[in-house]
Structures are given as structure tokens and as C-alpha cells.
Design a protein around this motif. Sequence first.
Motif, mmCIF file in Angstrom:
data_model
loop_
_atom_site.group_PDB
_atom_site.id
_atom_site.type_symbol
_atom_site.label_atom_id
_atom_site.label_comp_id
_atom_site.label_asym_id
_atom_site.label_seq_id
_atom_site.Cartn_x
_atom_site.Cartn_y
_atom_site.Cartn_z
ATOM 1 N N PRO A 137 0.647 -1.205 0.407
ATOM 2 C CA PRO A 137 0.224 0.299 -0.015
ATOM 3 C C PRO A 137 0.675 0.988 0.070
ATOM 4 O O PRO A 137 0.327 1.965 0.387
ATOM 5 C CB PRO A 137 -0.871 -0.353 1.293
ATOM 6 C CG PRO A 137 0.309 -0.618 2.592
ATOM 7 C CD PRO A 137 0.988 -1.628 1.214
ATOM 8 N N VAL A 138 1.526 1.830 -1.217
ATOM 9 C CA VAL A 138 2.236 2.530 -1.178
ATOM 10 C C VAL A 138 2.645 2.593 -2.339
ATOM 11 O O VAL A 138 2.221 2.077 -3.401
ATOM 12 C CB VAL A 138 4.313 2.367 -0.691
ATOM 13 C CG1 VAL A 138 4.223 2.017 0.953
ATOM 14 C CG2 VAL A 138 5.496 1.575 -1.317
ATOM 15 N N LYS A 139 2.429 4.319 -2.978
ATOM 16 C CA LYS A 139 2.999 4.727 -3.683
ATOM 17 C C LYS A 139 3.658 5.316 -4.658
ATOM 18 O O LYS A 139 4.829 5.489 -5.620
ATOM 19 C CB LYS A 139 2.078 5.426 -5.068
ATOM 20 C CG LYS A 139 0.787 5.159 -4.753
ATOM 21 C CD LYS A 139 -0.461 5.632 -5.239
ATOM 22 C CE LYS A 139 -1.790 5.377 -5.728
ATOM 23 N NZ LYS A 139 -3.460 6.072 -6.033
ATOM 24 N N ASN A 140 4.891 5.947 -3.353
ATOM 25 C CA ASN A 140 6.623 6.728 -3.624
ATOM 26 C C ASN A 140 7.470 6.172 -1.971
ATOM 27 O O ASN A 140 6.825 5.679 -1.426
ATOM 28 C CB ASN A 140 6.117 7.877 -3.795
ATOM 29 C CG ASN A 140 5.244 8.363 -2.931
ATOM 30 O OD1 ASN A 140 5.199 8.465 -1.828
ATOM 31 N ND2 ASN A 140 4.392 9.371 -2.858
ATOM 32 N N LEU A 141 8.272 6.856 -2.240
ATOM 33 C CA LEU A 141 9.377 6.190 -1.196
ATOM 34 C C LEU A 141 9.051 6.795 0.394
ATOM 35 O O LEU A 141 9.096 6.335 1.130
ATOM 36 C CB LEU A 141 10.714 6.537 -2.021
ATOM 37 C CG LEU A 141 11.432 6.498 -0.708
ATOM 38 C CD1 LEU A 141 12.264 5.111 -0.527
ATOM 39 C CD2 LEU A 141 13.257 6.843 -1.515
ATOM 40 N N LYS A 142 8.463 8.123 -0.236
ATOM 41 C CA LYS A 142 8.185 9.315 1.180
ATOM 42 C C LYS A 142 7.060 7.649 1.887
ATOM 43 O O LYS A 142 7.179 7.400 3.098
ATOM 44 C CB LYS A 142 7.853 10.419 0.952
ATOM 45 C CG LYS A 142 8.194 11.304 0.643
ATOM 46 C CD LYS A 142 7.735 12.482 0.831
ATOM 47 C CE LYS A 142 8.802 13.777 0.165
ATOM 48 N NZ LYS A 142 8.418 15.403 0.753
ATOM 49 N N GLU A 143 5.999 7.627 1.218
ATOM 50 C CA GLU A 143 4.925 5.926 1.665
ATOM 51 C C GLU A 143 5.899 5.233 2.277
ATOM 52 O O GLU A 143 4.928 4.724 3.152
ATOM 53 C CB GLU A 143 4.036 5.756 0.866
ATOM 54 C CG GLU A 143 2.901 7.211 0.905
ATOM 55 C CD GLU A 143 1.905 7.570 0.038
ATOM 56 O OE1 GLU A 143 1.769 6.293 -0.686
ATOM 57 O OE2 GLU A 143 1.358 7.821 -0.535
ATOM 58 N N MET A 144 6.442 4.477 1.299
ATOM 59 C CA MET A 144 7.384 3.359 1.912
ATOM 60 C C MET A 144 8.438 3.670 2.872
ATOM 61 O O MET A 144 8.142 2.583 3.626
ATOM 62 C CB MET A 144 8.610 2.852 0.609
ATOM 63 C CG MET A 144 8.991 1.273 0.734
ATOM 64 S SD MET A 144 10.015 0.917 2.072
ATOM 65 C CE MET A 144 11.135 1.830 0.796
ATOM 66 N N ILE A 145 8.744 4.586 3.106
ATOM 67 C CA ILE A 145 9.471 4.607 4.471
ATOM 68 C C ILE A 145 8.467 5.087 5.639
ATOM 69 O O ILE A 145 8.963 3.871 6.365
ATOM 70 C CB ILE A 145 10.066 5.604 4.057
ATOM 71 C CG1 ILE A 145 11.621 5.937 3.869
ATOM 72 C CG2 ILE A 145 11.198 6.336 5.628
ATOM 73 C CD1 ILE A 145 12.472 6.756 3.020
ATOM 74 N N ALA A 146 7.670 5.926 5.122
ATOM 75 C CA ALA A 146 6.330 5.465 6.029
ATOM 76 C C ALA A 146 5.978 4.257 6.798
ATOM 77 O O ALA A 146 5.817 4.224 7.829
ATOM 78 C CB ALA A 146 5.357 6.298 6.308
#
Length: 325
Positions: A137-146
Motif C-alpha cells: 500500500p505505497v506509491k512512492n518512497l516517502k510512503e514506503m519509508i513511513a
Amino acid sequence: MNFYKKWIQLFLLQICLIFGISNVLAQDYPNRPIKIIVPWPPGGGGDAVVRNISEKLSERLGQSIVVENKPGASGFIGAQQVAIAPPDGYTLLMGFDGSLVVAPHLMKAPFNPLVDFVPVTKLNDATLILASHPSLPVKNLKEMIAYAKTKPDGLNFGSTGVGTTPHLAGELLAMQAGIKLVHVPYKGGGQAVTDAVSGQIPLIFTVVPTVSGFVKQGSLNPIAVSSLKRSEVFPEVMTMSESGVNGFNVSSWYGIFAPAKTPKPIVEKLQKEIAYVLSIPEVREKYLKSAFVPIGNSSQEFAEQIKDDYARWGKVVEQAKIKLE
């Protein structure tokens, strides 16, 4: 006083002779076929990269370019053959960052990559990309890190194997982003991509060419690319530095090397002609079609990057406690 004056004159004469001989060698070079050793089996990425320039380079130099595959021992067998070859410009190495600046930190190499070769030019950069299965459930790096920060056990990521550049890039990202990523090594990129596409692993770190087709068809989501500049293949995908991991810059490269002590005029001639070949639209298009960015930089610029990469990956291997299984 006369003794010292004569000694200085003799020394200067020797220097002139050395440079004179080197210039004569360069003017006469090449006068027979040139062999480029590729330390991997035929058909791989490095093999294609050098064969893409061999015909045009042969035309420029007026001699045949013989591409010879010498696989084995993580690229060490072919590299060692070049390291001990006569430094005359007739035996060259197609070098790869994984073999020359990473693997020597993980196993005993029969050569010193910073001493036994002289870099001629970097042929290309292969930008790395972090991609995910659509179920994550992520679309970019910021979301992946969070998202990764909510997973104390970490997120699994696949790569082409222990100690490869994609593996180390994942470890470096985890260190700089303050997250836990668990490495899942594969024996090559094929199975890693298959498992990422099927959802067996949520993330894969690899070079852009390996997954470009799957990203374009939607089987994998591009999270971010590892270079400072966006990929020409996926210009819409943000870099890791743009995404908050400031200064993150990792790419895999191929380059041409000569044995140490190869005369500078010969190295400069090779660099000049290879750089010209890389600028030919037909050749450039072949590289870009495979998602490789042609470079052709100077020997000095390439040498500085190799030194920096060698030191950086040595620190990552030590801090991440990476060992060959």
C-alpha cells in the motif's frame, strides 16, 4: 656542482625519452587486433554493452576488436587475466562495479582494483530502481519509508545476490532512511523479478532494464530511482534524493580498463575514440533502448569515482555486516 648539473640533465633527458617513446607508441597504436575481455558468459548485460561499440570502435581504430568471454569467480578470472597482461593497450577489460568495487570487500581478490588497472572510460551508468508489488500500500518512497517504520520486523526486498550493487543500495537506503529492510538474495535477476511480480516479495531493488517492461505494464510499481537525475526511461519517477533521502546517488556501471602502467597517450587515445563512438546516434540509441545511459568520461574522472565507490561500499559492507553465504 658539475656532478649535480650533469645528473639533472641526465634525469631530464630520461624523462624526455620516456615521453617521446610513449608518444611514438600512441601514434603507432594500434597496429594489430585489440582484445577486450568480458568476465561473464556471452549474452549478459556486460557482453551486450561492449559488443554495441566494438564494430564502430574497430572502424575508428582501423583494427579488429575481439571480444573474449572469460567468466568465473565473480568476474575475477577475466579481470586477473587483464591485470597481468602486457601494458600495451592490446588487452583490455570490460569492468563492472560489482566485480571491481564491491566483491573485493567480500572475498579475496587476486588483484587490487585501485592499483592493477588504469581506468580508460566509463561506458555507461545503469540506474537502479526500487519497485514494489501492487499489493504493497505505497506509491512512492516517502510512503514506503513511513510504511516500513510501522513494521518492526522490516520489509523484505529482493536483489540479484549478496554483495551486488542493488543489495548494497538497499542496505544504504535502510541506513539513511532509518528503516529496516530485510535482504532476500537471488542467484540472478530473473527469479527475483518473477517473485516480485507474483507478490512473493514486496520490494525489489535492481537496474532499470531488468524491470522496465513490468513497470510499464503495471505489474510492478516504481517507487524511486537511485540516481541524482531522473531516469530517461521513467522521467516521471522521482529520485530518492528528491523524495527526502538527500544525496542518495547509486548507479551500476560498466567501463573499459587497461593494465596498470599502460602508456598515458594510449589510454587517452582509447578514451577519445570510445567517447566518440558512444556519441554516435546509432550506438547511443542502442544503449538507451536497453535503459543504459552512455557516458564516455575521462580516465581521471572515472578513476575518482572508482576510488569513491570502493571506499563507500567497503563501509556499507562493514556496517551492514554483509558476508557471503
